[in-house]
Write an enzyme that holds these catalytic residues in place. Sequence first.
Site, PDB file in Angstrom:
ATOM      1  N   CYS A 147     -63.261   5.985  71.206  1.00 20.22           N
ATOM      2  CA  CYS A 147     -62.312   6.273  70.133  1.00 20.22           C
ATOM      3  C   CYS A 147     -62.629   5.441  68.903  1.00 20.22           C
ATOM      4  O   CYS A 147     -62.120   5.708  67.822  1.00 20.22           O
ATOM      5  CB  CYS A 147     -60.891   5.991  70.592  1.00 20.22           C
TER       6      CYS A 147
ATOM      7  N   SER B 227     -56.303  12.139  73.773  1.00 18.46           N
ATOM      8  CA  SER B 227     -56.540  12.932  72.571  1.00 18.46           C
ATOM      9  C   SER B 227     -55.240  13.120  71.784  1.00 18.46           C
ATOM     10  O   SER B 227     -54.137  13.027  72.343  1.00 18.46           O
ATOM     11  CB  SER B 227     -57.121  14.285  72.964  1.00 18.46           C
TER      12      SER B 227
ATOM     13  N   LYS C  82     -51.608   6.556  85.849  1.00 20.37           N
ATOM     14  CA  LYS C  82     -52.187   7.889  86.068  1.00 20.37           C
ATOM     15  C   LYS C  82     -53.506   7.896  85.308  1.00 20.37           C
ATOM     16  O   LYS C  82     -53.557   8.142  84.101  1.00 20.37           O
ATOM     17  CB  LYS C  82     -51.235   8.958  85.522  1.00 20.37           C
TER      18      LYS C  82
ATOM     19  N   GLU D 225     -58.525  12.164  85.594  1.00 19.17           N
ATOM     20  CA  GLU D 225     -59.017  12.814  86.819  1.00 19.17           C
ATOM     21  C   GLU D 225     -60.539  12.964  86.803  1.00 19.17           C
ATOM     22  O   GLU D 225     -61.143  13.311  87.804  1.00 19.17           O
ATOM     23  CB  GLU D 225     -58.339  14.173  87.011  1.00 19.17           C
TER      24      GLU D 225
ATOM     25  N   PHE E 130     -60.550   9.375  80.005  1.00 19.98           N
ATOM     26  CA  PHE E 130     -61.763   9.214  80.824  1.00 19.98           C
ATOM     27  C   PHE E 130     -62.729   8.197  80.245  1.00 19.98           C
ATOM     28  O   PHE E 130     -63.555   7.645  80.962  1.00 19.98           O
ATOM     29  CB  PHE E 130     -62.485  10.572  80.970  1.00 19.98           C
TER      30      PHE E 130
ATOM     31  N   GLU F 267     -62.577  16.063  65.950  1.00 22.24           N
ATOM     32  CA  GLU F 267     -63.103  14.935  66.723  1.00 22.24           C
ATOM     33  C   GLU F 267     -64.067  15.524  67.753  1.00 22.24           C
ATOM     34  O   GLU F 267     -63.640  16.210  68.686  1.00 22.24           O
ATOM     35  CB  GLU F 267     -61.980  14.183  67.437  1.00 22.24           C
TER      36      GLU F 267
END
Length: 498
Positions: free
Chosen positions: A282, A227, A174, A177, A150, A383
């Site tokens: 990240c 992740s 993909k 969402e 995301f 994290e």
Amino acid sequence: MTARITHWINGKDWDGVAERTGEVYDPATGEVRAHVDFAGPSEIEAAVASAKEAFAKWRDTSLTARQRVLFAFRRLLDERKQELAEIITSEHGKVIGDALGEIARGIESVDFACGIPAMLKGGFSENVSTNVDVYSLRQPLGVVGVISPFNFPAMVPLWFIPGALACGNAVVLKPSEKDPSAANFVARLWREAGLPDGLLTVLHGDKVAVDGLLTHDDVKAISFVGSTPVARYIYSTGTANGKRVQALGGAKNHMVVLPDANLDQAADAAVSAGFGSAGERCMAVSVVVAVDPVGDELVDKIVERAKKLRVGDGRRAGCEMGPLVTKQHRDKVASYIDAGVQAGATLALDGRGHDIDGEPGGFWLGPTVFDHVEPDMSIYTDEIFGPVLSVVRAHSYPEAVSLINANDYGNGTAIFTNDGGAARRFQHEVEVGMVGVNVPIPVPVGYYSFGGWKNSLFGDTHAYGPDAMHFFTRTKVVTSRWLDPSHGGVDLGFPKND
Ligand code: NAD
């Protein structure tokens, strides 16, 4: 009625009825702005089938024709970047300037792919044996899946799509969402740029869609970013199903500040890299390692700056940091503030009381700074992926490096110093894939490749740049003889070169 976001298959919106959908929020208001369709088996099948069909022609399309599409896409992306940035901000929450920054990084990856004819050159060896030549070709893989997170709804897909298409593949994307609209916008731009239908599919959904790609015989490779637990799963499942996989995972990036560093510069860097995009990067700095004796002064400088950050709706002028992506994520990040206090760290700045320039329903959390963090605390080990910055004190440079090298993640790191020798020693010793010297977010430019070490990347190829050309092609080596008809007759010996 909220908007509906659906799949983009074979150059158009999918016209079926979704059995499952997900809510997409505007994180700055907390309202549901749209519903996104979740793919089931029939949509997955339709997506992969149309991609496979389109690939059959695209692999034979000349490099020049592919390059023309890439240049046209680059121009359109640059022209329409403001619209795309607004879409990103409305679903992710990051401020518009930051959204434009991620698009600029995506454009760099297109720039690199525009040079595809030069990069797909093979090797040629004349006369390896008498009148025998050997040469190598790079050929596309077929249908490749891209599964993205995301936090960079435009940039991460653009790390992979230009390279994969340039090399002659078809892509099924993909996207996350949580903020799916950017992917559809980008797919339409590719079509406008002249990309034939079917070569870029956007398949929305969750684990069902991901698993459908991971196990489909016609999907030959997977590029994943997300992740670490999911990256590990993607790598093991994808490779077990015979696919080539690169899976980029999470991070815990440390920034070391040596006593000889310029502390104002270091504090600016820590605040920018710790709280930019609300820490949802990240490559965000989440741990500052202050080497004695600079800790107290550095923490004061960081807190002084972080306090002043303008947190609010990313569409409002002057806001520097937006909300978190969902309420659930906001609450999870906030729970780490309690955990840090309970574990005994010093809460130097509590983001829960920060002034907000936005609607009260937004998923807000201001910048938070912890001092005297110890490596066994959850705020250090996990994290957090939010605006929570931990400061760890180290007695010496070797202690700082050992801390980083003992960490399970190895995405990015930085050192702040005026000592060139120390910086060189750090770049040599540190077990991390991307290193900054007085640069807090060392994301490589588009003509290098991006990737971490250890639990930050599963697989052996990094993203975009030269590694993309390697990942998205397979090599074929041809040994050929044309001139010499006297081949020596039947010879059952192993071919030797003479
Ligand atoms: P995520 O792992 O939750 O989701 C990533 C993608 O995987 C999404 O498309 C999601 O739909 C899918 N997914 C989620 N759970 C799944 C499951 N159980 N099985 C199959 N698919 C699943 O990550 P996120 O929250 O969207 O993104 C944030 C994470 O991504 C952070 O950990 C961040 O560090 C990481 N990230 C890493 C990089 C990098 O380059 N290393 C870059 C950006 C983000």
